[in-house]
Motif scaffolding. Structure first.
Motif, short mmCIF file in Angstrom:
data_model
loop_
_atom_site.label_atom_id
_atom_site.label_comp_id
_atom_site.label_asym_id
_atom_site.label_seq_id
_atom_site.Cartn_x
_atom_site.Cartn_y
_atom_site.Cartn_z
N LYS A 102 29.04 -5.54 18.82
CA LYS A 102 28.23 -6.17 19.85
C LYS A 102 29.07 -6.46 21.07
N ASP A 103 28.48 -7.13 22.06
CA ASP A 103 29.15 -7.46 23.32
C ASP A 103 29.75 -6.20 23.96
N THR A 104 31.02 -6.25 24.34
CA THR A 104 31.65 -5.10 24.99
C THR A 104 32.05 -4.02 23.98
N ASN A 105 32.00 -4.34 22.70
CA ASN A 105 32.35 -3.36 21.67
C ASN A 105 31.15 -2.49 21.27
N PHE A 106 29.98 -2.80 21.81
CA PHE A 106 28.77 -2.04 21.49
C PHE A 106 28.83 -0.69 22.21
N PRO A 107 28.26 0.38 21.60
CA PRO A 107 28.25 1.68 22.30
C PRO A 107 27.33 1.63 23.52
N TYR A 108 27.45 2.61 24.40
CA TYR A 108 26.45 2.78 25.45
C TYR A 108 25.09 3.01 24.80
N ILE A 109 24.03 2.58 25.47
CA ILE A 109 22.70 2.82 24.94
C ILE A 109 21.74 3.16 26.07
N ASN A 110 20.86 4.13 25.82
CA ASN A 110 19.84 4.46 26.82
C ASN A 110 18.53 4.81 26.14
N SER A 111 17.47 4.80 26.96
CA SER A 111 16.13 5.13 26.47
C SER A 111 15.48 6.13 27.42
N LEU A 112 15.13 7.29 26.89
CA LEU A 112 14.49 8.31 27.72
C LEU A 112 13.12 7.86 28.20
N LYS A 113 12.52 6.91 27.50
CA LYS A 113 11.17 6.48 27.85
C LYS A 113 11.09 5.87 29.24
N SER A 114 12.21 5.45 29.81
CA SER A 114 12.19 4.97 31.20
C SER A 114 11.82 6.09 32.16
N LEU A 115 12.06 7.34 31.76
CA LEU A 115 11.80 8.50 32.63
C LEU A 115 10.55 9.29 32.24
N THR A 116 10.11 9.16 31.00
CA THR A 116 9.00 9.99 30.51
C THR A 116 7.81 9.21 30.01
N GLY A 117 7.97 7.91 29.77
CA GLY A 117 6.98 7.19 28.99
C GLY A 117 7.19 7.49 27.52
N HIS A 118 6.29 7.00 26.69
CA HIS A 118 6.40 7.17 25.23
C HIS A 118 5.58 8.39 24.83
N CYS A 119 6.26 9.47 24.46
CA CYS A 119 5.58 10.73 24.13
C CYS A 119 5.14 10.79 22.68
N LEU A 120 5.04 9.64 22.04
CA LEU A 120 4.45 9.50 20.71
C LEU A 120 5.08 10.46 19.69
#
Length: 422
Positions: A329-347
Motif C-alpha cells: 500500500k501507500d507508495t509501495n503499491f503498484p501503478y493502477i489504471n482503469s480503461l473505463k475512464s476512456l470507454t465506459g463499462h463494456c460489460l
C-alpha cells in the motif's frame, strides 16, 4: 513442466478506437470514446451518454459478405467478428480451407442479438412466429459469435462461447490458457463481445448505477477512483487475443506481444457480503493471491494493475482488496489504471478489451492515464499514494501487469501478463 504460453495477435472494436492502431493512439493520448446518445435521450434515460464503437459500412463489408449483411442486426456479433478477425490476421495466421484441428475459439458474450430478436418479434404477432426468418437463430444464440468466427476462419478445435457477466473476457483468456496448457490445442482465439443499445442498458439505468449529471459533458462522465464518480457509463465493443503455445509461435516466426504467466477464476458464492451485485471481498483476495501463486511470482513483482474499477461506490473496496491481497500500500503499491475512464463499462466485453490494453502497455512500454481522476476518492487516498494513479500517460518499461475482472453473480477472474523475453 508448465508450457510457456504467449499472445501473438490482438484485435479490438472499442468505443475509443476500432483496430489496434487507432486504439493504441487513443490510449496514449487519453482519447475518450464516450459520446452523447440521442436514442437514450429520446427514450428518457437518466444517463444519456454511452461508449459505442464507430463502425463504418466500408468496415462491415471488409468482414461480411453482402448476403451476410442482409437482415443483419447483431451489434455483438459485428464487434466480435471485427476484433476476432483482426487478431487472427494480426497473428499472421491463414484462413483455412479445411478445419485446423490445432486452432479453436473461446469467445464470450453476455447476450447476443437482442436488437435482432426485438426487431423480428416487433414485425409479427404471436400467431405468425414462423415468419421470424432464417437469420434469427445464428444472430441470437449466445454462441453466435464463436460460431461466426469458427466458420470464417475454419477452426477445428474447440469452438465455444463462455458467459460470466463482466468477468467473461478475462475468463475466456484463462480458459484458452488452460486448454493449451493441457496440450489439447496449439492456439485459441480468445476474447469477448457485448451488444449495444437500450435493451442491454435499461436495467442498469433503472438500478441507478449510471451517471445522469454528465449528459452535457460526455467525456467527463466516466470517473473511476474519483471522489465525484457517479456511476458507470454503459459501453460495448469487443476485444480479441490469439493465445498460443510458445513453441508453435517460435516455429512460425510470429511476433509475440506478451506472455501469460497464469491466473485464477473463482466465485464468492454470494456469501459473506457477496451478492448478485456485490463482491465477497475474501473471494476477490483469494482470486488475486491464487493468480499470483499460479503464475510463479510474488506480489512485489507486479509493476501495474489494470483494475475492474467501474466508477461506482465499490471502487474503494476494490483498492482495499488489492492492498490486502498484495500486502502492498501507500507508495509501495503498484501503478493502477482503469480503461473505463476512456470507454465506459463494456460489460461482457470489458475484460477482453482491457486485456488488449494491458498487453499493449507491456509491448509498447507505456502506462495510460486515468482521466477524470484529479480528485482521487479520499478512501482510496488513505490506502495508496496519489502518484500510483497517473492522470496522464507515462512512458515506462513495465514487466508484469495484473488484470482483474469482477462480475455480477459474485464471480472473479485475474490474469497475469508479462513482457515477453525469449
Amino acid at each position: 513442466m508448465k508450457k510457456r504460453i504467449v499472445i501473438t495477435g490482438l484485435g479490438v472494436a472499442a468505443p475509443n478506437g476500432v483496430g489496434i492502431p487507432a486504439f493504441t493512439k487513443a490510449l496514449k493520448y487519453g482519447v475518450s470514446g464516450i459520446r452523447h446518445n440521442s436514442l437514450l435521450e429520446e427514450l428518457q434515460f437518466s444517463c444519456q451518454i454511452s461508449g459505442e464503437p464507430e463502425i463504418s459500412e466500408e468496415l462491415k463489408s471488409h468482414y461480411f459478405t453482402e448476403l451476410e449483411l442482409r437482415g443483419f442486426n447483431s451489434s455483438g456479433i459485428l464487434y466480435g467478428v471485427i476484433a476476432g478477425m483482426e487478431a487472427w490476421n494480426n497473428a499472421g495466421l491463414p484462413i483455412n480451407e479445411n478445419p485446423d484441428w490445432d486452432s479453436g475459439a473461446i469467445f464470450g458474450s453476455g447476450t447476443s442479438g437482442i436488437d435482432k430478436f426485438r426487431e423480428s418479434i416487433y414485425k409479427i404477432d404471436d400467431l405468425q412466429t414462423r415468419r421470424l426468418g432464417s437469420t434469427v437463430v445464428a444472430q441470437t444464440m449466445n454462441s453466435g459469435i464463436s460460431a461466426y468466427l469458427g466458420g470464417k476462419i475454419g477452426l477445428g478445435n474447440q469452438v465455444t462461447t463462455n458467459s460470466s457477466a463482466c468477468t467473461t473476457g478475462t475468463e475466456a483468456i484463462l480458459m484458452a490458457y488452460d486448454r493449451i496448457q493441457s496440450g489439447q490445442a496449439k492456439r485459441i482465439l480468445a476474447g469477448s463481445t457485448s451488444d449495444s443499445g437500450p435493451y442491454i442498458w435499461a436495467g442498469f439505468d433503472a438500478l441507478r448505477v449510471c451517471p445522469s449529471k454528465y449528459n452535457e459533458n460526455p467525456s467527463q462522465g466516466s470517473r473511476p477512483m474519483s471522489a465525484s464518480a457517479a456511476g458507470f457509463v454503459p459501453g460495448s465493443g469487443a476485444g480479441a487475443l490469439v493465445v498460443e503455445d510458445l513453441e508453435s509461435a517460435l516455429e512460425r516466426g510470429a511476433l509475440i506481444y506478451a506472455e501469460i504467466l497464469g491466473g485464477n477464476v473463482n466465485s464468492g458464492g454470494q456469501r459473506n457480503g457477496g451478492s448478485m451485485t456485490a463482491p465477497n471481498s475474501t473471494a476477490v483476495q483469494h482470486c488475486i493471491k491464487n493468480a499470483i501463486t499460479n503464475s510463479g511470482i510474488n506480489s512485489n513483482d507486479i509493476n501495474a494493475i489494470n483494475g475492474h474499477l467501474t466508477a461506482t461506490t465499490k471502487d474503494s473496496l476494490e483498492i482495499e482488496n488489492w492492498t490486502k491481497a498484495l500486502q502492498r500500500k501507500d507508495t509501495n503499491f503498484p501503478y493502477i489504471n482503469s480503461l473505463k475512464s476512456l470507454t465506459g463499462h463494456c460489460l461482457s466485453a470489458s475484460g477482453s478489451i482491457e486485456s488488449v490494453a494491458s498487453v499493449l502497455q507491456l509491448h509498447e512500454s507505456f502506462l495510460f492515464g486515468n482521466i477524470n481522476c484529479a480528485d482521487l476518492h479520499p478512501e482510496i487516498a488513505l490506502l495508496i499514494d496519489h502518484s500510483k494513479v497517473p492522470l496522464e500517460t507515462i512512458n515506462t518499461n513495465l514487466n508484469i501487469i495484473a488484470k482483474a475482472s469482477f462480475g455480477f453473480g459474485d464471480v472473479n477472474a485475474c490474469v497475469i501478463f508479462k513482457k515477453f523475453e525469449n
